[in-house]
Design a protein around this motif. Structure first.
Motif, PDB file in Angstrom:
ATOM      1  N   GLY A 272      40.720  18.050  44.790  1.00 31.73           N
ATOM      2  CA  GLY A 272      40.914  16.802  44.074  1.00 31.73           C
ATOM      3  C   GLY A 272      41.860  15.872  44.790  1.00 31.73           C
ATOM      4  N   VAL A 273      43.152  16.157  44.696  1.00 35.63           N
ATOM      5  CA  VAL A 273      44.183  15.259  45.214  1.00 35.63           C
ATOM      6  C   VAL A 273      44.090  15.066  46.723  1.00 35.63           C
ATOM      7  N   PHE A 274      44.092  16.173  47.493  1.00 34.60           N
ATOM      8  CA  PHE A 274      44.152  16.033  48.949  1.00 34.60           C
ATOM      9  C   PHE A 274      42.836  15.565  49.547  1.00 34.60           C
ATOM     10  N   TYR A 275      41.726  15.990  48.975  1.00 34.04           N
ATOM     11  CA  TYR A 275      40.446  15.480  49.475  1.00 34.04           C
ATOM     12  C   TYR A 275      40.350  13.972  49.243  1.00 34.04           C
ATOM     13  N   TYR A 276      40.833  13.519  48.082  1.00 34.83           N
ATOM     14  CA  TYR A 276      40.757  12.088  47.782  1.00 34.83           C
ATOM     15  C   TYR A 276      41.694  11.291  48.695  1.00 34.83           C
TER      16      TYR A 276
ATOM     17  N   ASP B 288      33.493  12.361  43.746  1.00 28.60           N
ATOM     18  CA  ASP B 288      33.585  13.752  43.314  1.00 28.60           C
ATOM     19  C   ASP B 288      35.036  14.236  43.241  1.00 28.60           C
ATOM     20  N   SER B 289      35.875  13.768  44.158  1.00 30.79           N
ATOM     21  CA  SER B 289      37.285  14.145  44.127  1.00 30.79           C
ATOM     22  C   SER B 289      37.979  13.558  42.905  1.00 30.79           C
ATOM     23  N   ILE B 290      37.595  12.342  42.548  1.00 37.88           N
ATOM     24  CA  ILE B 290      38.148  11.711  41.340  1.00 37.88           C
ATOM     25  C   ILE B 290      37.736  12.505  40.113  1.00 37.88           C
ATOM     26  N   ILE B 291      36.477  12.933  40.082  1.00 38.53           N
ATOM     27  CA  ILE B 291      35.998  13.753  38.961  1.00 38.53           C
ATOM     28  C   ILE B 291      36.774  15.069  38.893  1.00 38.53           C
ATOM     29  N   MET B 292      37.024  15.678  40.061  1.00 36.47           N
ATOM     30  CA  MET B 292      37.797  16.924  40.106  1.00 36.47           C
ATOM     31  C   MET B 292      39.211  16.708  39.560  1.00 36.47           C
ATOM     32  N   ILE B 293      39.841  15.593  39.934  1.00 37.59           N
ATOM     33  CA  ILE B 293      41.195  15.303  39.446  1.00 37.59           C
ATOM     34  C   ILE B 293      41.194  15.161  37.930  1.00 37.59           C
TER      35      ILE B 293
END
Length: 234
Positions: free
Chosen positions: A167-171, A178-183
């Protein structure tokens, strides 16, 4: 210079940094133990002796969750884990300047912070305890008196790792939906896990039981795993 040669060098660097990281974690734990018993304990004894209402009896283990409560609990926890985080994350980062160690620091600090919050919710969570069944004492983790501390804390750790990495580091380095969705999903899952009494009111199963927790944990892990795959294959 051939590609296999470059790959071997890259793989060797990863293995070397991983070895240093694991070694740093063990050293960090060892230093934290020494720091707790030979630095913090004498300091607490001295400081408490100067107060009208002593907060430490000089005998209890400073690493025990039962020794301190309220503001002293949070303060003690931060002091105990400060050398661990420094040795396990900051020192390796100074040596390698790798994003891996920044990420490890965030994960460590997040797990510690969530642990503080769970510990302060002692009216909701219960620690494992030995219960006698005839002449045999059995360690029971789940109880109708509250939610299992160990199980929910371990689930929080898994959520934090996936939330920070995918989430955080990928974004931060590869901004994507998708990273925003994970966060968002990861944060909501973490809140529900720290405050299981909120969601337990609407679930068809009792989350205080082992069966209820397993169902909940499997659902959360599968959901985050699917989102993580989407992040990886974006």
């Amino acid at each position: 210079m051939t590609k296999p040669y470059l790959s071997s060098i890259f793989f060797g660097d990863i293995v070397y940094e991983l070895i240093v990281s694991v070694f740093s974690i063990f050293i960090g734990f060892f230093i934290s133990i020494i720091w707790s018993y030979y630095v913090l304990r004498p300091y607490y004894v001295y400081l408490s002796s100067k107060m009208d209402e002593p907060f430490y009896d000089g005998v209890s283990m400073v690493t025990s969750a039962e020794t301190f409560r309220g503001k002293y609990f949070l303060f003690n926890g931060l002091l105990i884990f400060a050398p661990f985080v420094f040795v396990a994350s900051v020192v390796p980062d100074l040596l390698f300047h790798n994003i891996f160690y920044y990420m490890s620091s965030v994960i460590f600090c997040s797990i510690i912070l969530v642990g503080f919050i769970i510990d302060l919710r002692e009216d909701i969570f219960v620690h494992p305890r030995f219960v006698k069944h005839g002449e045999i004492s059995i360690l029971e983790h789940f109880s109708p008196d509250g939610y299992c501390y160990t199980a929910y804390y371990m689930l929080c750790m898994i959520i934090i790792v996936m939330l920070v990495i995918f989430g955080v580091f990928y974004y931060l380095f590869i901004p994507n939906t998708d990273s925003i969705i994970m966060i968002i999903i990861g944060f909501i899952s973490l809140v529900f896990t720290v405050f299981p009494d909120l969601i337990d009111k609407v679930t068809p199963f009792d989350m205080k039981t082992s069966t209820g927790f397993i169902i909940y944990a499997i659902f959360i892990i599968i959901l985050l795993f699917i989102i993580s795959l989407n992040v990886l294959v974006m």
